[in-house]
Design an enzyme around this catalytic site. Structure first.
Site, PDB file in Angstrom:
ATOM      1  N   GLU A   4       1.005  -1.319  -0.027  1.00  0.00           N
ATOM      2  CA  GLU A   4       0.005   0.077  -0.086  1.00  0.00           C
ATOM      3  C   GLU A   4       0.964   1.143   0.144  1.00  0.00           C
ATOM      4  O   GLU A   4       1.956   1.247   0.673  1.00  0.00           O
ATOM      5  CB  GLU A   4      -0.791  -0.005   1.183  1.00  0.00           C
ATOM      6  CG  GLU A   4      -1.613   0.993   1.504  1.00  0.00           C
ATOM      7  CD  GLU A   4      -2.411   0.739   2.802  1.00  0.00           C
ATOM      8  OE1 GLU A   4      -2.284   0.048   3.710  1.00  0.00           O
ATOM      9  OE2 GLU A   4      -3.234   1.613   3.179  1.00  0.00           O
ATOM     10  N   LYS A  21      -9.651   1.866  -1.531  1.00  0.00           N
ATOM     11  CA  LYS A  21      -9.884   1.233  -0.199  1.00  0.00           C
ATOM     12  C   LYS A  21     -10.971   1.682   0.291  1.00  0.00           C
ATOM     13  O   LYS A  21     -11.492   2.744   0.542  1.00  0.00           O
ATOM     14  CB  LYS A  21      -8.568   1.636   0.509  1.00  0.00           C
ATOM     15  CG  LYS A  21      -8.738   1.013   1.780  1.00  0.00           C
ATOM     16  CD  LYS A  21      -7.309   1.249   2.680  1.00  0.00           C
ATOM     17  CE  LYS A  21      -7.179   0.395   4.096  1.00  0.00           C
ATOM     18  NZ  LYS A  21      -5.861   0.904   4.657  1.00  0.00           N
ATOM     19  N   CYS A  48      -5.071  -3.721   2.550  1.00  0.00           N
ATOM     20  CA  CYS A  48      -4.509  -3.718   4.126  1.00  0.00           C
ATOM     21  C   CYS A  48      -5.821  -3.854   4.820  1.00  0.00           C
ATOM     22  O   CYS A  48      -6.358  -5.066   4.950  1.00  0.00           O
ATOM     23  CB  CYS A  48      -3.760  -2.423   4.478  1.00  0.00           C
ATOM     24  SG  CYS A  48      -3.001  -2.513   6.001  1.00  0.00           S
ATOM     25  N   VAL A  77       0.121  -2.237  10.600  1.00  0.00           N
ATOM     26  CA  VAL A  77       0.899  -1.755  11.854  1.00  0.00           C
ATOM     27  C   VAL A  77       0.145  -2.320  13.297  1.00  0.00           C
ATOM     28  O   VAL A  77       0.982  -1.981  14.255  1.00  0.00           O
ATOM     29  CB  VAL A  77       0.632  -0.034  11.914  1.00  0.00           C
ATOM     30  CG1 VAL A  77       1.565   0.519  10.894  1.00  0.00           C
ATOM     31  CG2 VAL A  77      -0.972   0.225  11.911  1.00  0.00           C
ATOM     32  N   MET A  78      -0.856  -3.297  13.018  1.00  0.00           N
ATOM     33  CA  MET A  78      -1.441  -3.663  14.379  1.00  0.00           C
ATOM     34  C   MET A  78      -0.520  -4.977  14.393  1.00  0.00           C
ATOM     35  O   MET A  78       0.223  -5.498  13.972  1.00  0.00           O
ATOM     36  CB  MET A  78      -3.066  -3.936  14.208  1.00  0.00           C
ATOM     37  CG  MET A  78      -3.690  -2.774  14.070  1.00  0.00           C
ATOM     38  SD  MET A  78      -5.511  -3.086  14.425  1.00  0.00           S
ATOM     39  CE  MET A  78      -5.930  -3.354  12.758  1.00  0.00           C
TER      40      MET A  78
HETATM   41  C1  ACM Z   1      -3.893  -0.211   7.444  1.00  0.00           C
HETATM   42  O1  ACM Z   1      -5.027  -0.370   6.478  1.00  0.00           O
HETATM   43  N1  ACM Z   1      -2.959   0.471   6.581  1.00  0.00           N
HETATM   44  C2  ACM Z   1      -3.735  -0.687   8.556  1.00  0.00           C
END
Ligand code: ACM
Length: 267
Positions: A38, A109, A142, A169-170
């Site tokens: 991404e 997205k 993502c 990031v999680m």
């Molecule tokens: C994300 O959707 N970049 C965590």
């Protein structure tokens, strides 16, 4: 067919440098379809709407898409990559699928994560599936991994491979959910995550790597480390994803009972 994922550490804002870096990584491997992260060329942590707008590019005319098409032509490959898309007065967190002849599909997205809600407009196009000749390829980005409806919609639309550019990031949730998305839908998934950190606001973001390619049986075909930049490739047979049978009496698609899922349509 070969599918490849690129795990990389972009330098925030260095669009051309990051793009050339990725193109050089691709030139060292060989794949029919490459999946990049991404927002692979810009970095992730924009400080404001104005800032993200200053980096956003129209599709297909923008320089990043143009360079990716050029790379696809040179490599005789298809490339799926994330970028901020400028469309009129809106900016989307988008992904493009390009081949030697140009843009084949575009995705904006749908499920925006955290501060992305302050920076981007939510996606307004259907989940796309494109036939690249070797396979039918769907795209999601993502955080879409958290919503089983996204991968299900792609699979019901005929996707054999789900390309999944990410900036995760999680904790490593997506590495779990995407194995389940692959298994429950009987598709290949290719998650290209990034590595490194960004600390452009009061929050430090640590990107988790662990990019992976998963088979329709939920098996891990490729799994990268949490930290290193690397491109990796798996040999797959996309036709495996056309068989949804689990045993002679059960089929992941024909056993579905949509009449019991009506709540999903309205809530
Ligand atoms: C994300 O959707 N970049 C965590």
């Amino acid at each position: 067919m070969r599918i490849g994922i690129v795990q990389m550490r972009p330098r925030f804002g260095a669009v051309q440098e990051n793009t050339e870096h990725v193109v050089a990584m691709l030139a060292q491997g060989r794949s029919d379809l490459w999946v990049l992260p991404e927002l692979f060329a810009t970095g992730y942590q924009f400080k404001s709407k104005e800032e993200v707008r200053s980096f956003a590019e129209p599709v297909p005319a923008g320089p990043t898409t143009t360079r990716l098409i050029d790379a696809a032509r040179n490599l005789d490959a298809f490339i799926c990559a994330g970028l901020p898309e400028l469309a009129g007065d809106k900016v989307y967190n988008s992904a493009v699928l390009v081949g030697p002849d140009g843009v084949i599909a575009r995705y904006r997205k749908v499920h925006l994560f955290s501060h992305e809600k302050e920076l981007f407009s939510p996606g307004d196009l259907p989940f796309p599936v494109a036939d690249i000749g070797l396979a039918k390829v769907g795209m999601m980005i993502c955080f879409d991994h958290f919503f089983p409806e996204a991968a299900r919609t792609l699979a019901l639309s005929g996707a054999q491979v789900i390309a999944h550019p990410a900036n995760l990031v999680m904790p490593v949730y997506a590495q779990l959910t995407m194995r389940v998305r692959a298994l429950e839908n009987g598709v290949f998934t290719a998650t290209a995550n990034r590595v490194g950190e960004e600390a452009r606001t009061e929050t430090t973001l640590r990107f988790t790597g662990n990019s992976q390619i998963i088979s329709p049986g939920g098996n891990i075909l490729v799994s990268l480390s949490p930290t290193e930049e690397r491109a990796a490739v798996a040999e797959i047979d996309p036709s495996m994803a056309s068989n949804k049978a689990l045993n002679p009496l059960n089929d992941r698609f024909t056993d579905r009972r949509p009449e019991f899922y009506q709540l999903l349509e309205s809530s």
